[in-house]
Design a protein around this motif. Sequence first.
Motif, PDB file in Angstrom:
ATOM      1  N   LYS A   1       0.848  -1.190   0.000  1.00 18.10           N
ATOM      2  CA  LYS A   1       0.000   0.000   0.000  1.00 18.10           C
ATOM      3  C   LYS A   1       0.884   1.241   0.000  1.00 18.10           C
ATOM      4  O   LYS A   1       1.556   1.546   0.980  1.00 18.10           O
ATOM      5  N   GLY A   2       0.891   1.947  -1.148  1.00 18.20           N
ATOM      6  CA  GLY A   2       1.681   3.162  -1.271  1.00 18.20           C
ATOM      7  C   GLY A   2       0.882   4.376  -0.848  1.00 18.20           C
ATOM      8  O   GLY A   2      -0.171   4.669  -1.420  1.00 18.20           O
ATOM      9  N   THR A   3       1.368   5.069   0.167  1.00 17.96           N
ATOM     10  CA  THR A   3       0.647   6.216   0.724  1.00 17.96           C
ATOM     11  C   THR A   3       1.555   7.441   0.752  1.00 17.96           C
ATOM     12  O   THR A   3       2.624   7.460   0.143  1.00 17.96           O
ATOM     13  N   SER A   4       1.127   8.443   1.514  1.00 19.01           N
ATOM     14  CA  SER A   4       1.925   9.668   1.657  1.00 19.01           C
ATOM     15  C   SER A   4       2.839   9.612   2.868  1.00 19.01           C
ATOM     16  O   SER A   4       3.662  10.517   3.058  1.00 19.01           O
ATOM     17  N   VAL A   5       2.701   8.584   3.699  1.00 20.00           N
ATOM     18  CA  VAL A   5       3.567   8.421   4.874  1.00 20.00           C
ATOM     19  C   VAL A   5       4.282   7.076   4.789  1.00 20.00           C
ATOM     20  O   VAL A   5       3.828   6.169   4.096  1.00 20.00           O
ATOM     21  N   ASP A   6       5.393   6.961   5.516  1.00 27.71           N
ATOM     22  CA  ASP A   6       6.274   5.810   5.353  1.00 27.71           C
ATOM     23  C   ASP A   6       5.960   4.631   6.275  1.00 27.71           C
ATOM     24  O   ASP A   6       6.858   3.932   6.733  1.00 27.71           O
ATOM     25  N   GLY A   7       4.684   4.403   6.541  1.00 21.27           N
ATOM     26  CA  GLY A   7       4.306   3.267   7.369  1.00 21.27           C
ATOM     27  C   GLY A   7       3.071   3.565   8.192  1.00 21.27           C
ATOM     28  O   GLY A   7       2.362   4.558   7.962  1.00 21.27           O
ATOM     29  N   VAL A   8       2.827   2.714   9.178  1.00 19.40           N
ATOM     30  CA  VAL A   8       1.683   2.868  10.079  1.00 19.40           C
ATOM     31  C   VAL A   8       2.181   3.477  11.384  1.00 19.40           C
ATOM     32  O   VAL A   8       3.171   3.008  11.959  1.00 19.40           O
TER      33      VAL A   8
ATOM     34  N   ILE B   1      -8.661  -5.772   5.732  1.00 12.59           N
ATOM     35  CA  ILE B   1      -7.725  -6.396   6.673  1.00 12.59           C
ATOM     36  C   ILE B   1      -8.135  -7.843   6.937  1.00 12.59           C
ATOM     37  O   ILE B   1      -7.299  -8.762   6.932  1.00 12.59           O
ATOM     38  N   SER B   2      -9.423  -8.062   7.146  1.00 13.01           N
ATOM     39  CA  SER B   2      -9.915  -9.414   7.433  1.00 13.01           C
ATOM     40  C   SER B   2      -9.668 -10.353   6.250  1.00 13.01           C
ATOM     41  O   SER B   2      -9.297 -11.511   6.434  1.00 13.01           O
ATOM     42  N   LEU B   3      -9.859  -9.848   5.044  1.00 17.00           N
ATOM     43  CA  LEU B   3      -9.642 -10.671   3.851  1.00 17.00           C
ATOM     44  C   LEU B   3      -8.176 -11.059   3.707  1.00 17.00           C
ATOM     45  O   LEU B   3      -7.845 -12.197   3.358  1.00 17.00           O
ATOM     46  N   MET B   4      -7.285 -10.120   4.015  1.00 21.91           N
ATOM     47  CA  MET B   4      -5.850 -10.425   3.964  1.00 21.91           C
ATOM     48  C   MET B   4      -5.464 -11.435   5.043  1.00 21.91           C
ATOM     49  O   MET B   4      -4.631 -12.320   4.820  1.00 21.91           O
ATOM     50  N   ARG B   5      -6.107 -11.299   6.195  1.00 23.41           N
ATOM     51  CA  ARG B   5      -5.826 -12.248   7.274  1.00 23.41           C
ATOM     52  C   ARG B   5      -6.284 -13.658   6.898  1.00 23.41           C
ATOM     53  O   ARG B   5      -5.567 -14.632   7.114  1.00 23.41           O
ATOM     54  N   GLU B   6      -7.462 -13.759   6.319  1.00 26.93           N
ATOM     55  CA  GLU B   6      -7.992 -15.070   5.940  1.00 26.93           C
ATOM     56  C   GLU B   6      -7.111 -15.764   4.914  1.00 26.93           C
ATOM     57  O   GLU B   6      -7.009 -16.996   4.885  1.00 26.93           O
ATOM     58  N   ASN B   7      -6.460 -14.981   4.058  1.00 22.44           N
ATOM     59  CA  ASN B   7      -5.643 -15.550   2.988  1.00 22.44           C
ATOM     60  C   ASN B   7      -4.144 -15.538   3.309  1.00 22.44           C
ATOM     61  O   ASN B   7      -3.339 -15.963   2.468  1.00 22.44           O
ATOM     62  N   GLY B   8      -3.795 -15.048   4.497  1.00 23.55           N
ATOM     63  CA  GLY B   8      -2.395 -15.059   4.910  1.00 23.55           C
ATOM     64  C   GLY B   8      -1.495 -14.216   4.027  1.00 23.55           C
ATOM     65  O   GLY B   8      -0.321 -14.556   3.804  1.00 23.55           O
ATOM     66  N   ILE B   9      -2.011 -13.092   3.510  1.00 26.51           N
ATOM     67  CA  ILE B   9      -1.228 -12.221   2.644  1.00 26.51           C
ATOM     68  C   ILE B   9      -0.754 -11.007   3.446  1.00 26.51           C
ATOM     69  O   ILE B   9      -1.579 -10.242   3.948  1.00 26.51           O
ATOM     70  N   PRO B  10       0.550 -10.819   3.604  1.00 24.52           N
ATOM     71  CA  PRO B  10       1.040  -9.663   4.361  1.00 24.52           C
ATOM     72  C   PRO B  10       0.753  -8.351   3.643  1.00 24.52           C
ATOM     73  O   PRO B  10       0.689  -8.302   2.403  1.00 24.52           O
ATOM     74  N   ILE B  11       0.574  -7.286   4.423  1.00 23.67           N
ATOM     75  CA  ILE B  11       0.358  -5.943   3.897  1.00 23.67           C
ATOM     76  C   ILE B  11       1.598  -5.121   4.216  1.00 23.67           C
ATOM     77  O   ILE B  11       2.053  -5.087   5.365  1.00 23.67           O
ATOM     78  N   VAL B  12       2.159  -4.481   3.223  1.00 20.16           N
ATOM     79  CA  VAL B  12       3.355  -3.655   3.398  1.00 20.16           C
ATOM     80  C   VAL B  12       2.975  -2.207   3.124  1.00 20.16           C
ATOM     81  O   VAL B  12       2.558  -1.869   2.007  1.00 20.16           O
ATOM     82  N   VAL B  13       3.070  -1.360   4.137  1.00 19.41           N
ATOM     83  CA  VAL B  13       2.678   0.049   4.019  1.00 19.41           C
ATOM     84  C   VAL B  13       3.932   0.901   3.944  1.00 19.41           C
ATOM     85  O   VAL B  13       4.823   0.798   4.787  1.00 19.41           O
ATOM     86  N   PHE B  14       4.015   1.760   2.937  1.00 19.65           N
ATOM     87  CA  PHE B  14       5.210   2.581   2.737  1.00 19.65           C
ATOM     88  C   PHE B  14       4.828   3.871   2.015  1.00 19.65           C
ATOM     89  O   PHE B  14       3.697   4.024   1.547  1.00 19.65           O
ATOM     90  N   SER B  15       5.760   4.796   1.915  1.00 19.68           N
ATOM     91  CA  SER B  15       5.517   6.036   1.185  1.00 19.68           C
ATOM     92  C   SER B  15       5.944   5.857  -0.268  1.00 19.68           C
ATOM     93  O   SER B  15       7.092   5.503  -0.546  1.00 19.68           O
ATOM     94  N   ILE B  16       5.033   6.128  -1.167  1.00 22.03           N
ATOM     95  CA  ILE B  16       5.342   6.000  -2.588  1.00 22.03           C
ATOM     96  C   ILE B  16       5.734   7.346  -3.195  1.00 22.03           C
ATOM     97  O   ILE B  16       6.023   7.450  -4.385  1.00 22.03           O
ATOM     98  N   ARG B  17       5.778   8.377  -2.381  1.00 24.99           N
ATOM     99  CA  ARG B  17       6.063   9.718  -2.902  1.00 24.99           C
ATOM    100  C   ARG B  17       7.533   9.905  -3.279  1.00 24.99           C
ATOM    101  O   ARG B  17       7.857  10.747  -4.105  1.00 24.99           O
TER     102      ARG B  17
END
Length: 247
Positions: free
Chosen positions: A162-169, A204-220
């Motif tokens: 997930k590319g956002t304006s901030v470099d993580g959660v 979030i629940s769908l990712m948990r059910e499928n065991g897919i990690p979410i990576v949050v970072f800044s894409i700017r």
Amino acid sequence: MTKRPPRYKKILLKVSGEVLMGDAAFGIDMKTVANVAEDIKEIVATGVELCLVIGGGNIFRGLAGAAKGMERASADYMGMLATVMNALAMQDALERIGVQTRVQSAIPMPSVCEPYIRRRAQRHLDKGRVVIFAAGTGNPFFTTDTAAALRAAEMGCDALFKGTSVDGVYTADPKKDKTAKRYDRLSYLEVLSQDLKVMDASAISLMRENGIPIVVFSIRGRGNLLSVLTGDGVHTTIAEDPHFVEQ
């Protein structure tokens, strides 16, 4: 110094529509789109299969329209059409730099792009093309975050970036609270229980059910996507185990 190889072989990149505004207050900043396209080209060059979902908040946000009195379903459909506009802009930017791209829409519009067909999308990925999924899930009341989670699961992706304006959660909005601290890792349940505004609960629940990690970072920042993919960039990883060790 030689960069490490990519940690994942197939990823879905979710980009918020607001990122495409650049420094503007509204619309599409083509320079910003071009920068994201260059980042994607770097990833494709490493052999990673990449598909993409782009939000529509830079043009129209369904919830905002509903809050102003518009009927929610109609507002959401308008938001879906905004994501198609963003997808076409990104397709143009990618193909200008030699990246083969296909846009697939959950709302059929054959004069503009392909309809979403899972097996066809998978075939495009197998051939090294970038597939941009537009129009969300095709249904009102579902966000593009949920659409991204759904497509990541359908395509068998190894991770959702997930590319956002901030470099993580962060513990709070770092733009408003200077004392906010960034998490390196979180579990899905921690995100839900602490009501951290990363993605909506259904995604979030769908990712948990499928065991897919979410990576949050800044894409700017140019090159951030490749840096995070190789494990060097700043980011937050959300997985089942908060002590998840990335490859």
